[in-house]
Design a protein around this motif. Structure first.
Motif, mmCIF file in Angstrom:
data_model
loop_
_atom_site.group_PDB
_atom_site.id
_atom_site.type_symbol
_atom_site.label_atom_id
_atom_site.label_comp_id
_atom_site.label_asym_id
_atom_site.label_seq_id
_atom_site.Cartn_x
_atom_site.Cartn_y
_atom_site.Cartn_z
ATOM 1 N N LEU B 82 0.761 -1.010 0.639
ATOM 2 C CA LEU B 82 -0.279 0.454 -0.212
ATOM 3 C C LEU B 82 0.353 1.076 -0.315
ATOM 4 N N GLN B 83 0.402 2.399 -0.502
ATOM 5 C CA GLN B 83 0.860 3.709 -0.738
ATOM 6 C C GLN B 83 0.028 4.672 0.076
ATOM 7 N N SER B 84 0.923 5.376 0.474
ATOM 8 C CA SER B 84 -0.010 6.895 0.909
ATOM 9 C C SER B 84 -0.141 7.773 -0.187
ATOM 10 N N PRO B 85 -1.408 9.203 -0.139
ATOM 11 C CA PRO B 85 -1.402 9.483 -0.901
ATOM 12 C C PRO B 85 -0.032 10.129 -1.747
ATOM 13 N N GLU B 86 0.925 10.527 -0.942
ATOM 14 C CA GLU B 86 1.646 11.358 -1.293
ATOM 15 C C GLU B 86 2.507 10.403 -1.928
ATOM 16 N N GLU B 87 3.091 9.648 -1.804
ATOM 17 C CA GLU B 87 3.670 8.328 -2.164
ATOM 18 C C GLU B 87 3.503 8.635 -3.066
ATOM 19 N N ARG B 123 -0.786 -0.061 -8.131
ATOM 20 C CA ARG B 123 -0.338 0.751 -7.394
ATOM 21 C C ARG B 123 -1.908 1.224 -6.697
ATOM 22 N N ILE B 124 -1.219 0.107 -5.219
ATOM 23 C CA ILE B 124 -2.123 0.942 -4.539
ATOM 24 C C ILE B 124 -2.768 1.597 -3.104
#
Lengths: 240, 240
Positions: B82-87, B123-124
């Motif tokens: 999982l990624q954060s929105p800023e990533e 990407r998620i």
């Protein structure tokens, strides 16, 4: 501030629950917060919705708050400097961590906040949007701001310090303290003829903008009030 | 993906207009996108709403897309990182700048996306929320993601380069290319007895997760397909 759409009020209550915001304050809502549409959108934010408190004015709603930030979608925002959400977040989050009572103010769906209402805040945030149709739905603006604060909260929790190093002032003045002080000063300045009835509002707005940018402290407000009291005494002393 | 609420569909159309997103694609909507509630929420996103296209499956909806990111609110998300929105934002925004066809996928209001559906994405993204009630309303999730992309777009426009320096692969494979390739491989692996009917899905999901993380390129898919073709030929060659 005067929300007109029960869907928005319900959605914002849900967002409060999503982001562990305990208190929803409504200023003169133009709809019924217990409307079925509001309840439908609140989902598990139903307790926040039913506990929402109603105030007759913005100033009364934020009277006990020390950090106040408003969201501003309008282009014409007077002289108040605007911040992006990522600029605002470290400041707000650090204040919350230090236990300062913090208010996030959102304007009416149709016409946002007046310049006078914006001046109740120390910081004004303008969200990122495209250029052609920049007007976000109220609850979407709330979502974006709360998400940004949560991001910053996690960042600060991880690093043990805020991502911005400027120190917050020790004890911020509350909105009520500041407003009382400025009214007192305004009355004095009218009394001494510095202000005229038709110029008072605009000039005091400039004063307020200045002290808001400076994040005036409680002790500074007290100092200022002492000055006003003394000046008033002096002004009245020699009157016939 | 299968939105059930016309208010959500309309709200998302408005957000598309707010963020200059030209195309809204609905996969098997469980509501009528021309419902009056949808139109009411769309406001000036009415053209986006009326132009929204409907697809029978997620794969068909993103068939021509090269960068695909999905939003995932669920805790159980399989092995996908999982990624954060800023990533996520620098990656997506850089792809958009390079002209890659980009899709943002959002799941159902009630149960998000299945793990199989998540695997359509490279990407998620998982949004920041509080812990007690992390489930954001669909349109609020869209608002947060689009705001983050717009923030990044401005950042890249200002600096002339993305805030993250990792180079994007040259030519990303489309979702259709990859899916066709994996189906072909799966058929081969079943044919040769590596996969059994009851294990095929789970094992191929692992393969897909791997190549999605790798951001497989079009030329690599072609290479892979060539391998499968050759292996199939080899496997069949000596059959009686």
């Amino acid at each position: 501030m005067e929300p007109a759409g029960p869907l928005n009020v319900g959605s914002v209550a849900r967002l409060c629950a999503n982001y562990d915001i305990k208190e929803l304050r409504l200023v003169s809502p133009r709809c019924d917060p217990s409307d079925s549409e509001a309840v439908r959108m609140a989902v598990h934010g139903d307790a926040v919705l039913s506990d929402a408190t109603i105030f007759p004015s913005l100033l009364e709603a934020v009277a006990d708050c020390q950090l106040i930030a408003a969201s501003c979608g309008r282009i014409d925002h007077g002289d108040m400097p605007l911040q992006s959400p990522e600029e605002l977040a470290p400041w707000v989050q650090r204040g919350r961590t230090q236990g300062l009572r913090t208010a996030l103010v959102f304007g009416r769906e149709d016409r946002g906040l007046s310049n006078e209402e914006l001046l109740v805040s120390q910081r004004i945030v303008q969200l990122h949007t495209g250029d052609l149709y920049p007007s976000l739905n109220l609850s979407h603006a709330v979502a974006v701001v709360l998400h940004e604060l949560e991001r910053e909260r996690r960042l600060q929790a991880k690093s043990g310090s805020p991502s911005q190093s400027a120190p917050l002032s020790e004890i911020q003045a509350s909105a009520t303290e500041l407003d009382d002080c400025l009214r007192d000063a305004e009355a004095l300045l009218l009394e001494v003829g510095f202000l005229l009835e038709h110029t008072a509002r605009a000039r005091m707005a400039k004063v307020k903008g200045l002290v808001q940018r400076a994040l005036i402290r409680s002790e500074e407000v007290a100092l200022f009030r002492g000055m006003v009291r003394q000046l008033r005494w002096a002004a009245r002393r020699n009157r016939p």
